[in-house]
Design a protein around this motif. Sequence first.
Motif, PDB file in Angstrom:
ATOM      1  N   ARG A  21       0.817  -1.226   0.000  1.00 34.81           N
ATOM      2  CA  ARG A  21       0.000   0.000   0.000  1.00 34.81           C
ATOM      3  C   ARG A  21       0.846   1.270   0.000  1.00 34.81           C
ATOM      4  NH1 ARG A  21      -5.654  -0.563   1.403  1.00 34.81           N
ATOM      5  NH2 ARG A  21      -5.549   1.522   2.322  1.00 34.81           N
ATOM      6  N   GLY A  22       2.117   1.139   0.367  1.00 39.09           N
ATOM      7  CA  GLY A  22       3.015   2.283   0.227  1.00 39.09           C
ATOM      8  C   GLY A  22       3.198   2.605  -1.246  1.00 39.09           C
ATOM      9  N   PHE A  23       3.363   1.565  -2.059  1.00 43.33           N
ATOM     10  CA  PHE A  23       3.556   1.727  -3.498  1.00 43.33           C
ATOM     11  C   PHE A  23       2.264   2.170  -4.185  1.00 43.33           C
ATOM     12  CE2 PHE A  23       4.019  -0.346  -7.802  1.00 43.33           C
ATOM     13  CZ  PHE A  23       5.008   0.509  -8.285  1.00 43.33           C
ATOM     14  N   ILE A  24       1.158   1.548  -3.798  1.00 37.77           N
ATOM     15  CA  ILE A  24      -0.124   1.805  -4.473  1.00 37.77           C
ATOM     16  C   ILE A  24      -0.756   3.130  -4.031  1.00 37.77           C
ATOM     17  CG2 ILE A  24      -2.509   0.954  -4.744  1.00 37.77           C
ATOM     18  CD1 ILE A  24      -0.625  -0.793  -6.288  1.00 37.77           C
ATOM     19  N   PHE A  25      -0.756   3.402  -2.725  1.00 35.18           N
ATOM     20  CA  PHE A  25      -1.483   4.572  -2.197  1.00 35.18           C
ATOM     21  C   PHE A  25      -0.591   5.606  -1.514  1.00 35.18           C
ATOM     22  CE2 PHE A  25      -4.944   1.260  -1.678  1.00 35.18           C
ATOM     23  CZ  PHE A  25      -5.820   1.798  -2.610  1.00 35.18           C
ATOM     24  N   GLY A  26       0.690   5.312  -1.345  1.00 33.31           N
ATOM     25  CA  GLY A  26       1.506   6.188  -0.489  1.00 33.31           C
ATOM     26  C   GLY A  26       0.985   6.120   0.941  1.00 33.31           C
ATOM     27  N   ASP A  27       0.477   4.935   1.318  1.00 30.64           N
ATOM     28  CA  ASP A  27      -0.200   4.756   2.609  1.00 30.64           C
ATOM     29  C   ASP A  27       0.816   4.329   3.671  1.00 30.64           C
ATOM     30  OD1 ASP A  27      -1.901   4.148   4.695  1.00 30.64           O
ATOM     31  OD2 ASP A  27      -3.040   2.611   3.620  1.00 30.64           O
ATOM     32  N   GLY A  28       1.537   5.299   4.206  1.00 31.54           N
ATOM     33  CA  GLY A  28       2.529   4.979   5.221  1.00 31.54           C
ATOM     34  C   GLY A  28       3.162   6.235   5.782  1.00 31.54           C
ATOM     35  N   VAL A  29       4.052   6.036   6.727  1.00 31.06           N
ATOM     36  CA  VAL A  29       4.744   7.163   7.370  1.00 31.06           C
ATOM     37  C   VAL A  29       6.238   6.858   7.453  1.00 31.06           C
ATOM     38  CG1 VAL A  29       2.718   7.909   8.692  1.00 31.06           C
ATOM     39  CG2 VAL A  29       4.323   6.257   9.713  1.00 31.06           C
ATOM     40  N   TYR A  30       7.026   7.894   7.734  1.00 30.37           N
ATOM     41  CA  TYR A  30       8.469   7.684   7.794  1.00 30.37           C
ATOM     42  C   TYR A  30       9.105   8.576   8.845  1.00 30.37           C
ATOM     43  CZ  TYR A  30       9.565  12.015   5.156  1.00 30.37           C
ATOM     44  OH  TYR A  30       9.710  13.320   4.768  1.00 30.37           O
ATOM     45  N   GLU A  31      10.379   8.329   9.081  1.00 28.54           N
ATOM     46  CA  GLU A  31      11.200   9.166   9.966  1.00 28.54           C
ATOM     47  C   GLU A  31      12.596   9.261   9.372  1.00 28.54           C
ATOM     48  OE1 GLU A  31      11.479  11.123  12.647  1.00 28.54           O
ATOM     49  OE2 GLU A  31       9.299  11.118  12.754  1.00 28.54           O
ATOM     50  N   VAL A  32      13.271  10.341   9.640  1.00 28.07           N
ATOM     51  CA  VAL A  32      14.677  10.502   9.265  1.00 28.07           C
ATOM     52  C   VAL A  32      15.431  10.893  10.540  1.00 28.07           C
ATOM     53  CG1 VAL A  32      16.339  11.861   7.938  1.00 28.07           C
ATOM     54  CG2 VAL A  32      14.190  11.153   6.876  1.00 28.07           C
TER      55      VAL A  32
END
Length: 286
Positions: A21-32
């Motif tokens: 779903r990250g690829f299909i919808f950009g359905d995710g979160v991140y940190e740097v």
Amino acid sequence: MIYLNGDFMSIEEARIPVLDRGFIFGDGVYEVIPVYSRRPFRLTEHLRRLQHSLDSIRITNPHTDAEWGDLLERLIAANEGDDQYLYLHITRGVAKRDHAFPKGVAPTVFIMSNPLLTPPKELLATGVAAITASDNRWLRCDIKAISLLPNVLLRQMAVDVGAVETVLLREGFMTEGAASNIFVAKDGVLLAPPKNHLMLPGITYDVVLELAAAHDIPYEVREISEYEVRTAQELLLTSSTKEIMPITRLDGKPVGDGSPGRMFAQLYQLYQNYKVTVMRGNTPNS
Ligand code: PDD
């Protein structure tokens, strides 16, 4: 070496199903998270912000803070360089394409490390150019979402004209940069926009305000008008990978006298000193 769903492997070996779903919808979160001398900087704060992002999009945190700490430590050890930056990426997982949340699907967890290349001294000596643009993102900019299309397009506007960042304006007020937080300095006072749903609560932003408070630098956290941005004596940009940088040109015009100012010089030095203290372990690196 990267980490993907329980395993350490080379980045070339890593594979993600196309239905993620990250690829299909950009359905995710991140940190740097920046790493200095092989120690993650402000880890507790980054993990707290990650929790906020996950809660906001209703993904259960796949790890405890202790587990994250352990994974990150192993990844740092497996990669070259004392200064690195960690990129953590969590998506809602792999499922048949449907907007609604899938049931019983485990999130995808990906972590990579890259060398941390902080801005070179020559760039800090001249400062960088930025442009302004209308902030056309959504109204939950406090979530560190992987769906970064607006940020990508806004940042590219700057790159297209040889500038490094786009300062975003929404309804007459400054929010942040396309990939950074922005401060204004005026008459010796540091101005910071208030943390709300219109900007990412930057970890570097917090460090800068803490340093200002600890060293009697006058500061105000309040809405900053477009006029104040355009008439600023100094503009500063902050992020985990760029630390603190002076913006010396805005929309082709000099900021103040067009060279990095005293507020930048002071905060930059304080930030570097603080980093060294934290790395030596003399100050709690939360
Ligand atoms: N970006 N605002 C936005 C929109 C950002 O993307 C970032 C950082 C910041 C600064 O936050 P911090 O000080 O916690 O890094 C503010 C990271 C570095 C990135 O996307 O690569």
